[in-house]
Design an enzyme around this catalytic site. Structure first.
Site, PDB file in Angstrom:
ATOM      1  CG  HIS E  19      41.647 -39.680  15.326  1.00 50.30           C
ATOM      2  ND1 HIS E  19      42.991 -40.000  15.394  1.00 50.30           N
ATOM      3  CD2 HIS E  19      41.599 -38.326  15.234  1.00 50.30           C
ATOM      4  CE1 HIS E  19      43.712 -38.889  15.320  1.00 50.30           C
ATOM      5  NE2 HIS E  19      42.896 -37.856  15.232  1.00 50.30           N
ATOM      6  CE  LYS E  43      48.933 -30.879  11.301  1.00 50.65           C
ATOM      7  NZ  LYS E  43      48.009 -31.568  12.208  1.00 50.65           N
ATOM      8  NE  ARG E  92      42.313 -32.463  20.962  1.00 53.32           N
ATOM      9  CZ  ARG E  92      43.524 -32.509  20.474  1.00 53.32           C
ATOM     10  NH1 ARG E  92      44.299 -33.531  20.756  1.00 53.32           N
ATOM     11  NH2 ARG E  92      43.973 -31.550  19.687  1.00 53.32           N
ATOM     12  CB  SER E 130      48.314 -37.819  16.208  1.00 55.09           C
ATOM     13  OG  SER E 130      47.098 -38.368  15.759  1.00 55.09           O
TER      14      SER E 130
END
Lengths: 165, 165, 165, 165, 165, 165
Positions: E19, E43, E92, E130
């Protein structure tokens, strides 16, 4: 030359013919394969760790080249403690690939000396996964060509109990 | 236990640091790696087969565990003739995966006893390929972190000649 | 604050409504967009560089915020020479993604200060490419919703000539 | 109710067991399948259009529900002229998917009334393609489980001639 | 010319070096970046919203060009209310791509004037997320090259507490 | 010739314009489509099975060619019991593809005579899913171009109630 050991980690909930195929083909390359069931997975499981270990052991008929074990903590630490340097994994499809790629890169960063080796899943098992096997079994679908006989019996028993509850 | 040999096939036009990384990591698992340049590829090449063999050999400083060879005919037949049972390949990205999957399944069908093992390309080489190296080199871009020094020199020479023509 | 310039590179053989959409949306973010036609592409083209430049210029009606240019050599060098630091690219689908990823990572390695920014192609242009437009046009299919009017005329003319040969 | 016809287009250079599987399964859903060989493909072919038509016809043993034809011009126009509204295609893997998606969307745009229907390639043919078959055959590899017998003979003959030249 | 603001939304549970890399590179293109933590994500999170905001602020050393905020409701409404027109996202891998594509298209439909711009994650962070950071940290693996120092300390503290419970 | 029936299975929580598009296009090929809501899905749903059936029925205005039903047990058994041999599915993107591929292969293994046919989702619905619709609706975003009017009303009501709780 020393014995070549590969660790084959997973949740094996339950072991399928796809897993068996990877182990069998891995034994052509390695002298020993340790099937290592992850203790600390967050995934909700159908079978307990002990049940899974039992099914794996029975399915391999106590082949002396196959060890069955569990691990917690970092996989790469476990691998080194086993005297191994190789993690063995099966690759099915693109979605597998992305996930496996991420884990393999992280593991390589955590310990340079541990390598992850991939085998492509054999053609007839390309669509097979523990989840789809559980789904079919609990709908009373036939799973005899998907899992070893002992797993089929265990699935039938488990699904019967779940329905009684 | 007998010597474990893996065959690492490709066109290596030219060999890059990405290939070198696969070989180096492969040598942690196998006793010998045969880098096998395909003779019958239809791809137009920048370097001749002989130039490619020379660059590969020089780049590995004559490490006795690395052999350099060419092959034509079916790869799986070549592998068996070398006394090997393992094909080693690097996997970069999804497009690689599809192609490698197809070839690996076909090779497994042609000879059951030959397995293809995959290593994920190390993080810094994930975007590297012989084609992109050739493109950068021929635009006079810097390639010293992408290929061994001897390949850099050969690329410079080759691109210079192409411009003179 | 200085003028923000983005370079939009490609082969534009010919420019489509998908390209136009990226330019238009890019102009909401940048003060100037340089549409840069690659001279040294190995791809066989239907239109000459000069024809492509002409079609791009006409299609944008001489909007002063859109410049049309060609480049050879490394794209990142060209970008810096234009006083820009941003390469703009449209992303359509997975196959695009892999290729774009490789090029963007290489360009970032060649010059840290140049960034590649991606816009997702708008929904109606998600399946559009210069190649499919050429194929449809040369089979006399309708392309009026796929390319600017001037490109449609040029395609018709070009395909007519090819059939006469 | 009128006869349901599906057009199965491709280059079929040559027809493989994977194609045969799609036709066979398609006949469970449609009354007639027209195998349509594209005349205007830019791909260099091993077999001439006439040879391909002959191999397709022979492989289907003159099943009256299978017609063999060629087309040029837009596929959707051909489909409508055949009194059909359905294009049938097999899907193998991700790379197929992207390409097929683009073509299907373009065809739907060209003619709303023509639909493209996809069947997933059967498990044993998931890695099969005309190109890999040609490659294996020309290296004298066994192709008897990959193509109909008549195609095997034709491949052998063709590869023999190519080597004599 | 007015100030160019980009909103960088996410759950940041916790912020990683991946990030940080996107923010840093984004600041070469935009005058201000608003890191916006989503309040209404379903989440389950390891850190509370307030902890996450604190870690982000500390990690950026109070750089005046970086603002830290939370939002609920539609992201595109929040963006417009901030006087911004750009959503910044890192890309990604393929699985990212599909998800990001869907969200970007929906956001573009909800508000035409808001654009989503993507940067490819830098090579060393391509495998970072994460979730994988949390997994490694809670198994006592080393994370110092994966997250800012303050996040490492917070992860250690949090994992220690979870084990005491 | 007998009536051609296709079963279109799913969770339809709720039905979207993307689903409606598949049904509409499917009716050009089949005489009857059975929309079959899965009872035994593990996914947590927003609408009850009965609400979902009602919304589907209303959205299709009681078109006699569209039947609405639920099923539990194996889908392939349900299909055969309906006198059908075709499962109809829409394909959106790569992630869909992998999942659909796995299910289709398993279903084909369970019952050879049942085929799964895929239609590519129409361009404007390529990014649409029940989940993203629910997310937008519950943030008070506009969904009138994403779902039939009756579904929009039901979503508003449902989200209003959830907030009161």
């Amino acid at each position: 030359m020393s014995k070549r050991i590969a660790v084959y980690p997973g949740s094996f909930d339950p072991i399928t013919n796809g897993h068996m195929d990877i182990v069998e083909r891995g034994l052509e390359i390695f002298d020993e394969i340790v099937i290592a069931v992850a203790r600390n997975s967050e995934k909700k499981s159908l079978f307990t760790i002990e049940e899974r270990l039992h099914l794996i052991a029975e399915a391999h008929c106590n082949d002396p080249r196959v060890k069955v074990d569990t691990f917690d903590g970092l996989l790469v630490d476990y691998v080194v403690n086993q005297g191994a340097r190789v993690i063995l994994r099966g690759l099915r499809a693109v979605s597998d690939f992305e996930y496996e790629f991420q884990i393999a890169q992280m593991n390589h960063k955590l310990r340079r000396e541990v390598e992850t080796l991939f085998l492509m899943t054999s053609v007839p098992y390309g669509y097979l996964s523990s989840s789809i096997v559980k789904e079919v079994a609990c709908l009373n679908g036939p799973v005899e060509t998907l899992v070893p006989p002992i797993v089929r019996a265990a699935l039938a028993e488990k699904c019967r109990k779940m329905k009684e509850e």
